[in-house]
Design an enzyme around this catalytic site. Structure first.
Site, PDB file in Angstrom:
ATOM      1  N   ARG A 113      65.288  34.795 -42.939  1.00  0.00           N
ATOM      2  CA  ARG A 113      65.030  33.408 -42.671  1.00  0.00           C
ATOM      3  C   ARG A 113      65.728  32.933 -41.733  1.00  0.00           C
ATOM      4  O   ARG A 113      67.091  33.134 -41.635  1.00  0.00           O
ATOM      5  CB  ARG A 113      64.907  32.821 -43.836  1.00  0.00           C
ATOM      6  CG  ARG A 113      63.765  33.724 -45.053  1.00  0.00           C
ATOM      7  CD  ARG A 113      63.575  32.405 -45.802  1.00  0.00           C
ATOM      8  NE  ARG A 113      62.740  31.403 -45.596  1.00  0.00           N
ATOM      9  CZ  ARG A 113      61.621  31.160 -45.377  1.00  0.00           C
ATOM     10  NH1 ARG A 113      60.866  32.276 -45.479  1.00  0.00           N
ATOM     11  NH2 ARG A 113      60.906  30.034 -45.183  1.00  0.00           N
ATOM     12  N   CYS A 170      56.270  22.934 -39.380  1.00  0.00           N
ATOM     13  CA  CYS A 170      56.545  24.369 -39.661  1.00  0.00           C
ATOM     14  C   CYS A 170      55.343  25.079 -40.385  1.00  0.00           C
ATOM     15  O   CYS A 170      54.707  25.510 -39.275  1.00  0.00           O
ATOM     16  CB  CYS A 170      57.437  24.253 -40.817  1.00  0.00           C
ATOM     17  SG  CYS A 170      58.306  25.760 -41.097  1.00  0.00           S
ATOM     18  N   HIS A 230      62.088  20.008 -39.955  1.00  0.00           N
ATOM     19  CA  HIS A 230      61.974  19.240 -41.433  1.00  0.00           C
ATOM     20  C   HIS A 230      62.931  18.477 -41.646  1.00  0.00           C
ATOM     21  O   HIS A 230      63.729  18.147 -40.640  1.00  0.00           O
ATOM     22  CB  HIS A 230      61.863  20.213 -42.763  1.00  0.00           C
ATOM     23  CG  HIS A 230      60.968  21.312 -42.737  1.00  0.00           C
ATOM     24  ND1 HIS A 230      59.869  20.995 -43.368  1.00  0.00           N
ATOM     25  CD2 HIS A 230      61.083  22.678 -42.301  1.00  0.00           C
ATOM     26  CE1 HIS A 230      59.205  22.221 -43.257  1.00  0.00           C
ATOM     27  NE2 HIS A 230      59.834  23.117 -43.003  1.00  0.00           N
TER      28      HIS A 230
HETATM   29  N1  GLN Z   1      56.108  30.109 -44.643  1.00  0.00           N
HETATM   30  C1  GLN Z   1      56.615  29.881 -43.111  1.00  0.00           C
HETATM   31  C2  GLN Z   1      57.582  30.596 -42.844  1.00  0.00           C
HETATM   32  O1  GLN Z   1      58.331  30.957 -43.606  1.00  0.00           O
HETATM   33  C3  GLN Z   1      56.823  28.459 -43.034  1.00  0.00           C
HETATM   34  C4  GLN Z   1      57.919  27.795 -43.762  1.00  0.00           C
HETATM   35  C5  GLN Z   1      58.077  26.283 -43.892  1.00  0.00           C
HETATM   36  O2  GLN Z   1      57.072  25.580 -43.741  1.00  0.00           O
HETATM   37  N2  GLN Z   1      59.061  25.837 -43.843  1.00  0.00           N
HETATM   38  O3  GLN Z   1      57.924  30.697 -41.675  1.00  0.00           O
END
Ligand code: GLN
Length: 251
Positions: free
Chosen positions: A127, A93, A194
Site C-alpha cells: 500500500r 481515491c 484524503h
Molecule cells: N481500495 C482502493 C485501494 O486500495 C482505494 C482505497 C481508498 O479509497 N483509500 O487502492
C-alpha cells in the site's frame, strides 16, 4: 445562488472523513450567501443527469467498491452526461478509481469503471500510505500546492495525453513512479488525496465551488470573495511540512 450537490454512495465510500469535504463546501458557500442543496444517491437510487451542479464521491476499501461498482455502471450515462453538460465533479481515491475504465483489486478481481477518466488502476502488493504534497496549475500560470493524505494499493495509469491534477512534490501519487497525481477532465477532478482534502486546501475548495456555480448560472466560474482562511492556511502548512519530511514510504 443555489448549488445542487449530488453525493454518491456516502454510506459505502467514506473513509478518512471524506464526507468532511461536503461540510467545507456547504460552509464556504454559506459564508458567501450561497445555499447548498445536498442530495445523497446510493445503490438503487436514480441519478437525473441535469439535477446537479456538483457530483461528489469519496473513497473506500475494495469491499465497498465491489458493492457499488455495478450500481455505478447503471448511473454511467447520467454521470457522463452531467459532466459533459458542464457539471463539476470531485472524486476521491476509491471513487476516483471507479471513474476510470476499471479497477483490478488486491485479489485480482476486475471491477468495471464508467470511463469518465482516461485511466485504469491495478492494485499492487504494497500500500502507498502517507502525507502527500502536489503542485497544481488548474489555471494557466497559477501554481498552487495541494496537501493531503493517501492510502491506496491501487496504481493508477493515465492514458498518454491525459491531464493529471498535479505534479507530486512529496508522496506517491497515482502510481509511485510517474510523478503525477490525480486526473482532470473539464470540471471533473479525481484524486487520491484524503484528509479530508478541502479543509486544508481552501483555494481548491473554492475552485470546485466556482466550477459548480458556473454550471448553476450557465456562465463562467465567478471570482469568489476571499475568506479569512488563517486556520486553513496553518493546516495546509502543517500537512505540507509532514509530506516533505515523511511522505512516500511503502507500508
Ligand atoms: N481500495 C482502493 C485501494 O486500495 C482505494 C482505497 C481508498 O479509497 N483509500 O487502492
Amino acid at each position: 445562488m443555489k448549488i445542487r450537490i449530488g453525493h454518491l454512495y456516502p454510506d459505502y465510500l467514506n473513509i478518512y472523513a471524506d464526507r468532511g469535504n461536503i461540510a467545507v463546501l456547504t460552509r464556504r458557500a454559506a459564508w458567501r450567501g450561497d445555499e447548498v442543496e445536498l442530495t445523497t444517491l446510493s445503490v438503487g437510487d436514480t441519478l437525473e443527469s441535469g439535477a446537479y451542479d456538483l457530483l461528489y464521491v469519496g473513497g473506500g476499501q475494495d469491499r465497498e467498491q465491489a458493492l457499488v461498482a455495478q450500481d455505478l455502471g447503471s448511473k454511467r450515462d447520467a454521470v457522463l452526461a452531467a459532466v459533459a453538460d458542464g457539471a463539476a465533479m470531485l472524486a476521491v481515491c476509491g471513487g476516483y478509481q471507479l471513474l476510470g475504465r476499471s479497477y483490478r483489486d488486491f485479489h485480482g478481481v476486475e471491477l468495471p469503471g464508467i470511463a469518465l477518466f482516461p485511466l485504469e488502476t491495478v492494485a499492487g502488493e504494497r500500500r502507498m500510505i502517507g502525507d502527500v504534497l502536489l503542485e497544481c496549475e488548474l489555471e494557466p500560470g497559477v501554481r498552487r500546492t495541494l496537501a493531503g493524505f493517501e492510502n491506496h494499493a491501487g496504481r493508477t495509469l493515465l492514458d498518454p495525453g491525459a491531464e493529471p491534477l498535479g505534479r507530486v512534490v512529496a508522496g506517491f501519487g497515482n502510481d509511485g513512479e510517474s510523478g503525477y497525481e490525480g486526473c482532470r477532465v473539464g470540471r471533473a477532478v479525481g484524486t487520491y488525496l484524503h484528509g479530508p482534502l478541502l479543509p486544508r486546501n481552501p483555494w481548491f475548495a473554492d475552485w470546485v465551488l466556482a466550477q459548480a456555480l458556473a454550471h448553476a448560472s450557465g456562465g463562467e466560474p465567478p471570482e469568489l470573495a476571499r475568506l479569512p482562511d488563517d486556520l486553513e492556511a496553518e493546516a495546509h502548512a502543517v500537512s505540507a511540512r509532514r509530506a516533505e519530511t515523511r511522505g512516500g514510504r511503502f507500508s
